[in-house]
Enzyme design. Sequence first.
Site, PDB file in Angstrom:
ATOM      1  N   ALA A  78       0.852  -1.184   0.000  1.00 44.00           N
ATOM      2  CA  ALA A  78       0.000   0.000   0.000  1.00 44.00           C
ATOM      3  C   ALA A  78       0.889   1.234   0.000  1.00 44.00           C
ATOM      4  CB  ALA A  78      -0.879  -0.003   1.241  1.00 44.00           C
TER       5      ALA A  78
ATOM      6  N   GLY B 146       0.676  -5.252   0.396  1.00 49.96           N
ATOM      7  CA  GLY B 146      -0.369  -5.358  -0.623  1.00 49.96           C
ATOM      8  C   GLY B 146       0.091  -6.055  -1.900  1.00 49.96           C
TER       9      GLY B 146
ATOM     10  N   GLU C 225      -0.324  -9.590  -1.194  1.00 47.60           N
ATOM     11  CA  GLU C 225      -1.772  -9.808  -1.090  1.00 47.60           C
ATOM     12  C   GLU C 225      -2.429  -9.858  -2.470  1.00 47.60           C
ATOM     13  OE1 GLU C 225      -1.906  -6.556   1.886  1.00 47.60           O
ATOM     14  OE2 GLU C 225      -3.171  -7.908   3.041  1.00 47.60           O
TER      15      GLU C 225
ATOM     16  N   GLU D  56       3.880  -5.269   7.248  1.00 49.19           N
ATOM     17  CA  GLU D  56       3.026  -4.244   7.877  1.00 49.19           C
ATOM     18  C   GLU D  56       3.328  -4.082   9.366  1.00 49.19           C
ATOM     19  OE1 GLU D  56       1.977  -6.525   5.725  1.00 49.19           O
ATOM     20  OE2 GLU D  56       0.605  -5.619   4.277  1.00 49.19           O
TER      21      GLU D  56
HETATM   22  N1  CAA Z   1       4.522   3.346  -0.544  1.00 55.05           N
HETATM   23  C1  CAA Z   1       4.944   4.517  -1.049  1.00 55.05           C
HETATM   24  N2  CAA Z   1       6.144   4.685  -1.635  1.00 55.05           N
HETATM   25  C2  CAA Z   1       6.968   3.616  -1.691  1.00 55.05           C
HETATM   26  C3  CAA Z   1       6.594   2.373  -1.186  1.00 55.05           C
HETATM   27  C4  CAA Z   1       5.312   2.252  -0.600  1.00 55.05           C
HETATM   28  N3  CAA Z   1       4.843   1.087  -0.125  1.00 55.05           N
HETATM   29  N4  CAA Z   1       7.614   1.503  -1.374  1.00 55.05           N
HETATM   30  C5  CAA Z   1       8.594   2.195  -1.996  1.00 55.05           C
HETATM   31  N5  CAA Z   1       8.198   3.477  -2.188  1.00 55.05           N
HETATM   32  C6  CAA Z   1       8.960   4.558  -2.814  1.00 55.05           C
HETATM   33  C7  CAA Z   1      10.056   5.047  -1.900  1.00 55.05           C
HETATM   34  O1  CAA Z   1       9.567   5.947  -0.959  1.00 55.05           O
HETATM   35  C8  CAA Z   1      11.009   5.655  -2.909  1.00 55.05           C
HETATM   36  O2  CAA Z   1      10.494   6.913  -3.273  1.00 55.05           O
HETATM   37  P1  CAA Z   1      11.528   8.182  -3.443  1.00 55.05           P
HETATM   38  O3  CAA Z   1      12.426   7.777  -4.575  1.00 55.05           O
HETATM   39  O4  CAA Z   1      10.601   9.304  -3.777  1.00 55.05           O
HETATM   40  O5  CAA Z   1      12.247   8.287  -2.144  1.00 55.05           O
HETATM   41  C9  CAA Z   1      10.873   4.748  -4.123  1.00 55.05           C
HETATM   42  O6  CAA Z   1       9.624   4.065  -3.972  1.00 55.05           O
HETATM   43  C10 CAA Z   1      11.966   3.703  -4.215  1.00 55.05           C
HETATM   44  O7  CAA Z   1      11.991   3.004  -2.987  1.00 55.05           O
HETATM   45  P2  CAA Z   1      13.321   2.844  -2.090  1.00 55.05           P
HETATM   46  O8  CAA Z   1      14.247   4.003  -2.312  1.00 55.05           O
HETATM   47  O9  CAA Z   1      12.882   2.570  -0.687  1.00 55.05           O
HETATM   48  O10 CAA Z   1      13.957   1.551  -2.767  1.00 55.05           O
HETATM   49  P3  CAA Z   1      14.915   0.480  -2.052  1.00 55.05           P
HETATM   50  O11 CAA Z   1      15.426  -0.378  -3.151  1.00 55.05           O
HETATM   51  O12 CAA Z   1      15.887   1.116  -1.159  1.00 55.05           O
HETATM   52  O13 CAA Z   1      13.908  -0.404  -1.135  1.00 55.05           O
HETATM   53  C11 CAA Z   1      11.898  -1.611  -0.620  1.00 55.05           C
HETATM   54  C12 CAA Z   1      12.879  -1.142  -1.717  1.00 55.05           C
HETATM   55  C13 CAA Z   1      12.586  -2.627   0.303  1.00 55.05           C
HETATM   56  C14 CAA Z   1      10.719  -2.274  -1.326  1.00 55.05           C
HETATM   57  C15 CAA Z   1      11.430  -0.393   0.209  1.00 55.05           C
HETATM   58  O14 CAA Z   1      10.989   0.622  -0.699  1.00 55.05           O
HETATM   59  C16 CAA Z   1      10.322  -0.676   1.161  1.00 55.05           C
HETATM   60  O15 CAA Z   1      10.540  -1.260   2.222  1.00 55.05           O
HETATM   61  N6  CAA Z   1       9.062  -0.269   0.813  1.00 55.05           N
HETATM   62  C17 CAA Z   1       7.918  -0.412   1.699  1.00 55.05           C
HETATM   63  C18 CAA Z   1       7.449  -1.846   1.794  1.00 55.05           C
HETATM   64  C19 CAA Z   1       6.302  -1.961   2.771  1.00 55.05           C
HETATM   65  O16 CAA Z   1       6.425  -1.713   3.957  1.00 55.05           O
HETATM   66  N7  CAA Z   1       5.109  -2.383   2.256  1.00 55.05           N
HETATM   67  C20 CAA Z   1       3.930  -2.565   3.070  1.00 55.05           C
HETATM   68  C21 CAA Z   1       3.048  -1.357   2.943  1.00 55.05           C
HETATM   69  S1  CAA Z   1       1.689  -1.379   4.068  1.00 55.05           S
HETATM   70  C22 CAA Z   1       0.508  -2.334   3.341  1.00 55.05           C
HETATM   71  O17 CAA Z   1       0.694  -2.933   2.291  1.00 55.05           O
HETATM   72  C23 CAA Z   1      -0.773  -2.270   4.121  1.00 55.05           C
HETATM   73  C24 CAA Z   1      -1.878  -3.196   3.814  1.00 55.05           C
HETATM   74  O18 CAA Z   1      -1.751  -4.406   3.604  1.00 55.05           O
HETATM   75  C25 CAA Z   1      -3.220  -2.637   3.899  1.00 55.05           C
END
Ligand code: CAA
Length: 262
Positions: free
Chosen positions: A66, A111, A114, A134
């Site tokens: 998400a 997500g 999911e 999450e």
């Molecule tokens: N939401 C919004 N933006 C995201 C994102 C997310 N889930 N995942 C990555 N991005 C963005 C980053 O903020 C970054 O943006 P900027 O360039 O503007 O800074 C861009 O995508 C590239 O990401 P990273 O620089 O972080 O890339 P990385 O290679 O260093 O890491 C990653 C990759 C491990 C996937 C890391 O981005 C990460 O941990 N992302 C989040 C993963 C996460 O926690 N997902 C669960 C979300 S909650 C959910 O899904 C809830 C639900 O079930 C209802």
Amino acid sequence: MSFENIILTMENNIALIHFNRPKALNALNNAMFDDLDQALDQVRDNPDIRVLVLTGAGDKAFVAGADIVELSEMTPLQGKYFSRKGQKVFSKIEDLPIPAIAAVNGYALGGGSEAALACDFIYASEKAIFGLPEITLGLIPGFGGTQRLARVVGNNRAREMVFTGKNITARQALDYGLVNQVCAPEDLMEAVMKTAGNIAAKGCVALRAAKEVIHNGTNTDLETGCRIENDAFGLTMASVDAKEGTAAFLEKRKPVFKGGLN
Ligand code: CAA
């Protein structure tokens, strides 16, 4: 119709949807769910489409979860509605009358896992990473992940993944039974489209019946599931494709299924 956050193409009886926000690693926001919802309606309502494939645009992510920017600004009630919206859209994938395959080409976190779990099965690139992180955000999965993951990999593996938020590799996902096949990144789409083509060549009444029976039957007890199967078996017997399939076997030739839905 074109969309801002996904790409939908339909050809050779196969619909292909790319999650398309590569700069945010294809993170799922409200607008993307709206696009996906409409695209799934188009796929469902097109009688020529026999299989759906879902994948991520860019070379890094399937879907990184998400959209955390959007999440961070939501009130609890908005968060609840967002979760319900995601659940409904992913259930729409599961409820499609045709099989859906996830081609996981990179990160499938939160997500993303999911979305893949709502498909009928998953092929993954060697670079794919799965996880439900999450808990590391102080949240729990909200798009059906707690339910579908446990049903696919078993309660204990699901508990460990959800409680720790730790990611697993494509090979581990294969070992868990989460993924059916792991491919070199450059071979993933070819392998998925080959399997999609194989499925699309089958009789569409039988395909639809098989999907519905497995889905409805596995959500009930064995006896009820067998009765659901029995009714659907009778339906497939009435199809033009069943006549063609059995005749082709007896005439020692390949069947040509073109029965359609009538
Ligand atoms: N939401 C919004 N933006 C995201 C994102 C997310 N889930 N995942 C990555 N991005 C963005 C980053 O903020 C970054 O943006 P900027 O360039 O503007 O800074 C861009 O995508 C590239 O990401 P990273 O620089 O972080 O890339 P990385 O290679 O260093 O890491 C990653 C990759 C491990 C996937 C890391 O981005 C990460 O941990 N992302 C989040 C993963 C996460 O926690 N997902 C669960 C979300 S909650 C959910 O899904 C809830 C639900 O079930 C209802």
